[in-house]
Motif scaffolding. Structure first.
Motif, PDB file in Angstrom:
ATOM      1  N   GLY A   1      -0.058 -18.049   5.725  1.00 51.41           N
ATOM      2  CA  GLY A   1      -0.055 -18.130   4.275  1.00 51.41           C
ATOM      3  C   GLY A   1      -0.631 -16.896   3.610  1.00 51.41           C
ATOM      4  O   GLY A   1      -0.960 -16.927   2.422  1.00 51.41           O
ATOM      5  N   GLY A   2      -0.731 -15.806   4.354  1.00 47.45           N
ATOM      6  CA  GLY A   2      -1.305 -14.580   3.813  1.00 47.45           C
ATOM      7  C   GLY A   2      -0.330 -13.784   2.980  1.00 47.45           C
ATOM      8  O   GLY A   2       0.891 -13.849   3.180  1.00 47.45           O
ATOM      9  N   ASP A   3      -0.851 -13.008   2.056  1.00 50.73           N
ATOM     10  CA  ASP A   3      -0.047 -12.118   1.206  1.00 50.73           C
ATOM     11  C   ASP A   3      -0.619 -10.713   1.334  1.00 50.73           C
ATOM     12  O   ASP A   3      -1.765 -10.467   0.981  1.00 50.73           O
ATOM     13  CB  ASP A   3      -0.111 -12.590  -0.245  1.00 50.73           C
ATOM     14  N   HIS A   4       0.197  -9.773   1.875  1.00 51.70           N
ATOM     15  CA  HIS A   4      -0.282  -8.397   2.068  1.00 51.70           C
ATOM     16  C   HIS A   4       0.119  -7.464   0.927  1.00 51.70           C
ATOM     17  O   HIS A   4      -0.245  -6.289   0.927  1.00 51.70           O
ATOM     18  CB  HIS A   4       0.227  -7.826   3.397  1.00 51.70           C
ATOM     19  N   GLY A   5       0.880  -7.970  -0.053  1.00 50.78           N
ATOM     20  CA  GLY A   5       1.214  -7.167  -1.222  1.00 50.78           C
ATOM     21  C   GLY A   5       2.343  -6.181  -1.030  1.00 50.78           C
ATOM     22  O   GLY A   5       2.676  -5.431  -1.961  1.00 50.78           O
ATOM     23  N   GLN A   6       2.960  -6.159   0.152  1.00 52.59           N
ATOM     24  CA  GLN A   6       4.059  -5.235   0.431  1.00 52.59           C
ATOM     25  C   GLN A   6       5.400  -5.925   0.164  1.00 52.59           C
ATOM     26  O   GLN A   6       5.532  -7.132   0.396  1.00 52.59           O
ATOM     27  CB  GLN A   6       4.021  -4.781   1.886  1.00 52.59           C
TER      28      GLN A   6
ATOM     29  N   ALA B   1      -1.369  -2.829  11.587  1.00 57.79           N
ATOM     30  CA  ALA B   1      -2.823  -2.679  11.599  1.00 57.79           C
ATOM     31  C   ALA B   1      -3.359  -2.180  10.259  1.00 57.79           C
ATOM     32  O   ALA B   1      -4.556  -2.305   9.975  1.00 57.79           O
ATOM     33  CB  ALA B   1      -3.245  -1.728  12.717  1.00 57.79           C
ATOM     34  N   SER B   2      -2.470  -1.623   9.411  1.00 61.69           N
ATOM     35  CA  SER B   2      -2.903  -1.100   8.117  1.00 61.69           C
ATOM     36  C   SER B   2      -2.950  -2.169   7.030  1.00 61.69           C
ATOM     37  O   SER B   2      -3.391  -1.901   5.909  1.00 61.69           O
ATOM     38  CB  SER B   2      -1.957   0.025   7.666  1.00 61.69           C
ATOM     39  N   LEU B   3      -2.479  -3.378   7.336  1.00 63.61           N
ATOM     40  CA  LEU B   3      -2.342  -4.410   6.310  1.00 63.61           C
ATOM     41  C   LEU B   3      -3.622  -5.205   6.075  1.00 63.61           C
ATOM     42  O   LEU B   3      -3.707  -5.967   5.116  1.00 63.61           O
ATOM     43  CB  LEU B   3      -1.216  -5.384   6.698  1.00 63.61           C
ATOM     44  N   GLY B   4      -4.609  -5.038   6.959  1.00 65.83           N
ATOM     45  CA  GLY B   4      -5.807  -5.872   6.878  1.00 65.83           C
ATOM     46  C   GLY B   4      -6.549  -5.777   5.565  1.00 65.83           C
ATOM     47  O   GLY B   4      -7.024  -6.779   5.029  1.00 65.83           O
ATOM     48  N   ALA B   5      -6.646  -4.582   5.016  1.00 65.75           N
ATOM     49  CA  ALA B   5      -7.458  -4.384   3.815  1.00 65.75           C
ATOM     50  C   ALA B   5      -6.876  -5.078   2.591  1.00 65.75           C
ATOM     51  O   ALA B   5      -7.610  -5.394   1.646  1.00 65.75           O
ATOM     52  CB  ALA B   5      -7.616  -2.890   3.542  1.00 65.75           C
ATOM     53  N   THR B   6      -5.572  -5.323   2.576  1.00 68.43           N
ATOM     54  CA  THR B   6      -4.931  -5.901   1.394  1.00 68.43           C
ATOM     55  C   THR B   6      -4.507  -7.357   1.575  1.00 68.43           C
ATOM     56  O   THR B   6      -4.081  -7.999   0.615  1.00 68.43           O
ATOM     57  CB  THR B   6      -3.691  -5.080   1.015  1.00 68.43           C
ATOM     58  N   THR B   7      -4.601  -7.881   2.789  1.00 67.38           N
ATOM     59  CA  THR B   7      -4.091  -9.230   3.042  1.00 67.38           C
ATOM     60  C   THR B   7      -5.105 -10.294   2.644  1.00 67.38           C
ATOM     61  O   THR B   7      -6.268 -10.238   3.036  1.00 67.38           O
ATOM     62  CB  THR B   7      -3.722  -9.399   4.530  1.00 67.38           C
TER      63      THR B   7
ATOM     64  N   TYR C   1     -10.883  -9.688   8.541  1.00 66.81           N
ATOM     65  CA  TYR C   1     -10.987  -8.256   8.248  1.00 66.81           C
ATOM     66  C   TYR C   1     -12.442  -7.824   8.132  1.00 66.81           C
ATOM     67  O   TYR C   1     -12.838  -6.759   8.637  1.00 66.81           O
ATOM     68  CB  TYR C   1     -10.238  -7.929   6.961  1.00 66.81           C
ATOM     69  N   ALA C   2     -13.267  -8.644   7.506  1.00 65.42           N
ATOM     70  CA  ALA C   2     -14.678  -8.297   7.349  1.00 65.42           C
ATOM     71  C   ALA C   2     -15.368  -8.168   8.704  1.00 65.42           C
ATOM     72  O   ALA C   2     -16.242  -7.312   8.887  1.00 65.42           O
ATOM     73  CB  ALA C   2     -15.381  -9.358   6.497  1.00 65.42           C
TER      74      ALA C   2
END
Length: 403
Positions: free
Chosen positions: A172-177, A296-302, A337-338
């Motif tokens: 159910g995550g949203d990465h904004g892409q 691996a780059s999606l963590g900060a925005t998901t 992510y944290a």
């Protein structure tokens, strides 16, 4: 000393190494290798900052059996954890045999030239590993992996038999892409576009990809469309649960993802056969992977949660008739992510890889030959899930899914 070598420096490898470093009583010496050593170095730097633990890094082409064997021999690990691409499973297994080292992976072998993942290639290594006195553990991720352990835990503690099994995987995550995949795009798209198969009455029944859709209300996420598809744990579960009448795997996809994927298929960008471009042979899906965001780059925005679990129906152990149980884990992208710098899709695979490795290194799981996770005691694995970031719950339902 429990020395371990991890091969693969994507999101899953990053999570696994971070979690290993958080458990120095089990993983006293951690080594990380990948084709791109700079990715290993970045993970090592993050691990050092978060835990204070030093990780040794190496460049390796895991397709090169001789070079991988030499690396394993030079490090001398007790276990090799393969978190590279499924295409490389057999090469790494060969290197482990040559070096005399135990083996673990999270996904079964898949040939490069055919989108067909199954266990027959790795099961064929049974005698080689047994004769070498080595253990190979297959599928210690989430699905496959935890979903199989969930089923075997229910079989051990709640149900005498499992007649019906549904595995539900919701992100159910949203990465904004506009369009991106939460794990390796090449593997993800090959998996999603393959024909669906489910186990029913002793055989696999094939249906068109994305051809069967149902809606389910997932705790922590809400109502989502989920689609029946084939996943490798169905093959091993059908083998190790011989009384099972039907087993299905469901995964959620948003409309935008499916619209993008349909267009990409229609224009030939998901093809895995080579085409000529400017005199150079390329594989369209591999090119697509190169232009899509690195998972691996999606963590900060998901943001959001995953919810993955099993709904199993069968004869109750206590003799009270047929019952249905739902066991699941809910994981928060931002919390993952944290802790590790990676989103929850990587976290839910990397943590079980660490736990499977811990089972082997501590001797709680041991054997000679090739083992699927269903063949081993689920209890210590389930205990570690609760204490290492993937707590689970179990509840009794009124009955099986109505569809």
């Amino acid at each position: 000393m429990s020395k371990v070598l991890v091969i693969g420096a994507g999101g899953v490898g990053s999570v696994a190494v971070h979690k290993m470093a958080m458990n120095p009583d089990i993983f006293s010496d951690i080594h990380l290798a990948s084709r791109t050593v700079s990715k290993c170095d970045a993970i090592a730097e993050s691990v050092k900052q978060r835990t204070g633990v030093d990780i040794q890094t190496y460049a390796i082409d895991a397709d090169d059996v001789a070079a991988t064997t030499k690396l394993i021999q030079s490090i001398g690990p007790k276990l090799v954890v393969n978190l590279a691409l499924p295409y490389q499973d057999l090469a790494i297994m060969d290197a482990c045999l040559a070096a005399g080292t135990h083996y673990l992976d999270t996904a079964n072998y898949e040939p490069r030239d055919e989108a067909k993942f199954e266990y027959k290639w790795q099961w064929a290594y049974q005698d080689k590993f047994k004769q070498a006195g080595l253990m190979a553990l297959l599928g210690s991720g989430f699905d496959p992996g935890v979903t199989s352990v969930f089923a075997m835990w229910l079989k051990k503690h709640k149900l005498k038999t499992i007649r019906l099994l549904d595995i539900l995987d919701c992100n159910g995550g949203d990465h904004g892409q506009p369009f991106a995949t939460n794990f390796n795009p090449e593997i993800n798209i090959r998996e999603v576009t393959a024909p669906a198969r489910h186990w029913e009455n002793g055989e696999f029944v094939e249906t068109p990809a994305m051809g069967v859709k149902q809606q389910f209300d997932f705790e922590g996420v809400g109502p989502k469309n989920m689609y029946m598809m084939y996943h490798e744990e169905l093959e091993s579960l059908a083998k190790f649960l011989p009384d099972m009448e039907r087993a299905r795997f469901w995964m959620t996809f948003g409309d935008a993802y499916l619209q993008h994927l349909t267009v990409l298929q229609n224009v030939g960008m998901t093809r895995i056969d080579p085409v000529m471009y400017n005199g150079v042979e390329i594989i369209p899906l591999q090119f697509l992977k190169a232009v899509l965001p690195e998972p691996a780059s999606l963590g900060a925005t998901t943001k959001g949660k995953t919810n993955i679990g099993d709904i199993a129906t069968g004869e109750a152990l206590d003799g009270s008739g047929e019952k249905t149980f739902y066991v699941k884990n809910i994981c928060d992208h931002e919390e993952a992510y944290a802790e590790t710098g990676n989103q929850a899709v990587s976290y839910t695979t990397g943590v079980p890889a660490m736990i499977g490795a811990a089972m082997m290194l501590t001797g709680k799981w041991r054997g000679e030959g090739v083992f699927n996770i269903e063949q081993l005691d689920p209890d210590p694995f389930m205990e570690m899930l609760n204490s290492h970031g993937l707590p689970w719950t179990v509840e009794e339902l009124d009955g099986p899914l109505s569809f």
